[in-house]
Write a protein that holds these residues in place. Sequence first.
Motif, PDB file in Angstrom:
ATOM      1  N   LEU A 473      20.107  32.016  22.130  1.00 46.58           N
ATOM      2  CA  LEU A 473      20.755  32.075  20.825  1.00 46.58           C
ATOM      3  C   LEU A 473      21.455  30.763  20.507  1.00 46.58           C
ATOM      4  O   LEU A 473      22.044  30.125  21.398  1.00 46.58           O
ATOM      5  N   THR A 474      21.404  30.379  19.224  1.00 44.47           N
ATOM      6  CA  THR A 474      22.147  29.202  18.768  1.00 44.47           C
ATOM      7  C   THR A 474      23.601  29.588  18.577  1.00 44.47           C
ATOM      8  O   THR A 474      23.937  30.780  18.552  1.00 44.47           O
ATOM      9  N   GLU A 475      24.483  28.613  18.409  1.00 49.15           N
ATOM     10  CA  GLU A 475      25.907  28.889  18.203  1.00 49.15           C
ATOM     11  C   GLU A 475      26.112  29.690  16.929  1.00 49.15           C
ATOM     12  O   GLU A 475      26.972  30.570  16.852  1.00 49.15           O
ATOM     13  N   LYS A 476      25.320  29.340  15.882  1.00 45.74           N
ATOM     14  CA  LYS A 476      25.445  30.058  14.609  1.00 45.74           C
ATOM     15  C   LYS A 476      25.070  31.532  14.780  1.00 45.74           C
ATOM     16  O   LYS A 476      25.751  32.440  14.296  1.00 45.74           O
ATOM     17  N   GLU A 477      23.979  31.774  15.510  1.00 47.19           N
ATOM     18  CA  GLU A 477      23.529  33.150  15.761  1.00 47.19           C
ATOM     19  C   GLU A 477      24.562  33.929  16.581  1.00 47.19           C
ATOM     20  O   GLU A 477      24.795  35.123  16.349  1.00 47.19           O
ATOM     21  N   LYS A 478      25.151  33.215  17.552  1.00 46.44           N
ATOM     22  CA  LYS A 478      26.180  33.853  18.376  1.00 46.44           C
ATOM     23  C   LYS A 478      27.362  34.304  17.529  1.00 46.44           C
ATOM     24  O   LYS A 478      27.914  35.402  17.721  1.00 46.44           O
ATOM     25  N   LYS A 479      27.755  33.409  16.570  1.00 45.20           N
ATOM     26  CA  LYS A 479      28.895  33.755  15.703  1.00 45.20           C
ATOM     27  C   LYS A 479      28.579  34.961  14.829  1.00 45.20           C
ATOM     28  O   LYS A 479      29.401  35.844  14.620  1.00 45.20           O
ATOM     29  N   ILE A 480      27.350  34.994  14.288  1.00 41.71           N
ATOM     30  CA  ILE A 480      26.940  36.123  13.441  1.00 41.71           C
ATOM     31  C   ILE A 480      26.964  37.425  14.252  1.00 41.71           C
ATOM     32  O   ILE A 480      27.483  38.444  13.812  1.00 41.71           O
ATOM     33  N   ILE A 484      29.148  40.820  13.787  1.00 39.27           N
ATOM     34  CA  ILE A 484      28.504  42.142  13.688  1.00 39.27           C
ATOM     35  C   ILE A 484      29.144  43.119  14.682  1.00 39.27           C
ATOM     36  O   ILE A 484      29.417  44.272  14.368  1.00 39.27           O
ATOM     37  N   GLU A 485      29.377  42.625  15.890  1.00 38.20           N
ATOM     38  CA  GLU A 485      29.982  43.473  16.926  1.00 38.20           C
ATOM     39  C   GLU A 485      31.405  43.866  16.550  1.00 38.20           C
ATOM     40  O   GLU A 485      31.816  45.019  16.730  1.00 38.20           O
ATOM     41  N   LYS A 486      32.151  42.938  15.994  1.00 37.82           N
ATOM     42  CA  LYS A 486      33.526  43.249  15.559  1.00 37.82           C
ATOM     43  C   LYS A 486      33.518  44.334  14.492  1.00 37.82           C
ATOM     44  O   LYS A 486      34.336  45.249  14.486  1.00 37.82           O
ATOM     45  N   THR A 487      32.569  44.201  13.551  1.00 34.03           N
ATOM     46  CA  THR A 487      32.458  45.186  12.463  1.00 34.03           C
ATOM     47  C   THR A 487      32.112  46.575  13.028  1.00 34.03           C
ATOM     48  O   THR A 487      32.666  47.593  12.602  1.00 34.03           O
ATOM     49  N   ALA A 488      31.188  46.573  14.004  1.00 42.91           N
ATOM     50  CA  ALA A 488      30.790  47.849  14.618  1.00 42.91           C
ATOM     51  C   ALA A 488      31.985  48.507  15.315  1.00 42.91           C
ATOM     52  O   ALA A 488      32.177  49.728  15.227  1.00 42.91           O
TER      53      ALA A 488
END
Length: 628
Positions: A473-480, A484-488
């Motif tokens: 995963l890229t850094e950008k993908e990791k942040k996204i 997503i995990e925080k929202t879940a």
Amino acid sequence: MDTPVCLIDTGSEGKLCVQESALQILQKIQEPVVVVAVVGLYRTGKSYLMNRLAGKQTGFALGSTIESKTKGIWMWCVSHPTKAGTTLVLLDTEGLGDVDKGDSKHDTNIFCLAVLLSSTLVYNSRGTIDNRAVEELQFVTELTECIKVKSSDEDADDSSEFVKFFPSFIWAVRDFTLERKIDGKDATENEYLEFALKLKHGTSKKVMEFNLPRECIQKFFPSRTCFTFPFPTAPENVSHLESLDPADLSSEFLDVTDRFCKLVFHESRVKKLKDGITVNGRVLSHLVKMYVDTISSGAVPCLENAVIAMAMIENESAVKEGLQVYKSGMEKLKDSFPVELKDVSSEHQHLSSLATQTFMKRSFRDTDGKYLKSLEENINKLFDGYLCQNEQASKRRCEDLLSLLSEPMTEKLNQGFYAKPGGYDLFCKDLEDIVKNYNNQANKEVKAEEVLEEFLKQKSVESKAILQADKKLTEKEKKIKEEIEKTALLEQEIKAKEEKQRQLEEKMEAERKSNKESMRQMKEKMDEEIRLQREEAERAMDSKLREQADLLEKGFQEKADRMSQEMEVFKRQNAEAERNRAREFAEMLDNSNKRHEESMAMMMQQSREQMQAIQEMNARSSDGCCIL
């Protein structure tokens, strides 16, 4: 009981004392009791009559000498022969007028206890009802000094209220040999009794002395009956009925005795206290103890004090009984924990209603609602406790389920399975499967959402470590993916809060229903107590009206006028008592409503706080979605 037992005995110092073994017998009787007491001069055959009332030939001690055989008061409890679900309590009293006793006050105490404890009083005498026979019933003139209705004013004459509580009166005349005729005409037994109780005109001391016992009998025992026994056919050398073998008695006499028993059974009512409160064996045992202790202390028994003391004893026990009904039912449900909240709430409502019903059956004179309040508060505490135990059981089950479902993931973590490129997606897929299986199996558990929230928080630590280590995963993908995990996690936290809110609303609904049922039962109880109080007052007023009509018919205008004044006072007192009772009940209902409103207000405040927290979380969740 197969045989009678001594209920009240005379101690070494001449004081009356209660036999605890006899009280224990009474305390086991939960049925209403009809209490028949027999009093009369010693050696007049009282015990024989009581044996026949018990349906036996032997039982109470019989004697054939000039000594008084029965000492104190003896008791025999048998099933009532004509009133199903009722116990007949027979009280055989020590013979009055025995000179060997030495203390004349002792006879007065025995007579007083017979009046206080019985619902039917049989006065047994021999020969005829002449002036001497009436004078021998002198104890009736002393009742105003020996019994008080109210405790408020010790010097006040409240004997006018005796009619509300005193037993029905049967005068049994033994060895009756006269023809029942009045002015040459045949007379019934009751007409014969009323003729014997007829007052004389005049104001001389002699006339007043003649009238006093008759006035007291008429005033205190408006429900009175006479029964005459013919002299028994028996061998010439036998002079006392108690010495006779049943085989020696004529069939005619036995038939008369059977008719007497039927009269007593028909005339005898269930024993009641002030305000029409029904007495069972347990209550009677307390009354015996209270009255005997009061008399032995030298004080005057007070009916109002007895009712107040009884109310305290019975109401405390009623609370315990109600709580036991609730607790035993909830303990059975507890064996099935964890269960859905609706099951706990439903059983709580059902058992709370049963507990209140049990309390209402036993309680009386809970004028300020103190004991009902105690019952409600204790039930609510127990309910909260059972809710907590159900939640703990649910929490353990959910944790065990998650632990079981996550065992393969734990094994993979230990083996480093996710520590490779693409490991984060594999971890998320396994976690998603765990959550899906968990939701399928634990969807009805009260702690399902809360335990899942805690589980996901714990796994988020491992998830972050795997995410950061995933080189695919890229850094950008990791942040996204992190967002997503925080929202879940936030959504799961909202779910847990919403479930808590739903459960609170369910509890509030259960509280509303329980309160509604409690108020309904309370209203029924109040209506019943007021009805009994009114009926008691009406019976007493009817007796007074009959007494007044009798006085007018016999030309006692002055006495009848005094009766009119007395009845006016009586009416006012009854009306005031009914208003006071209605006011007490209204206050009791109002206080119960206030307690319910306070409880609901606290839950509403808790509900508002939870709703506010949910709204704030939803706002944060929306912000997160916008960022993504």
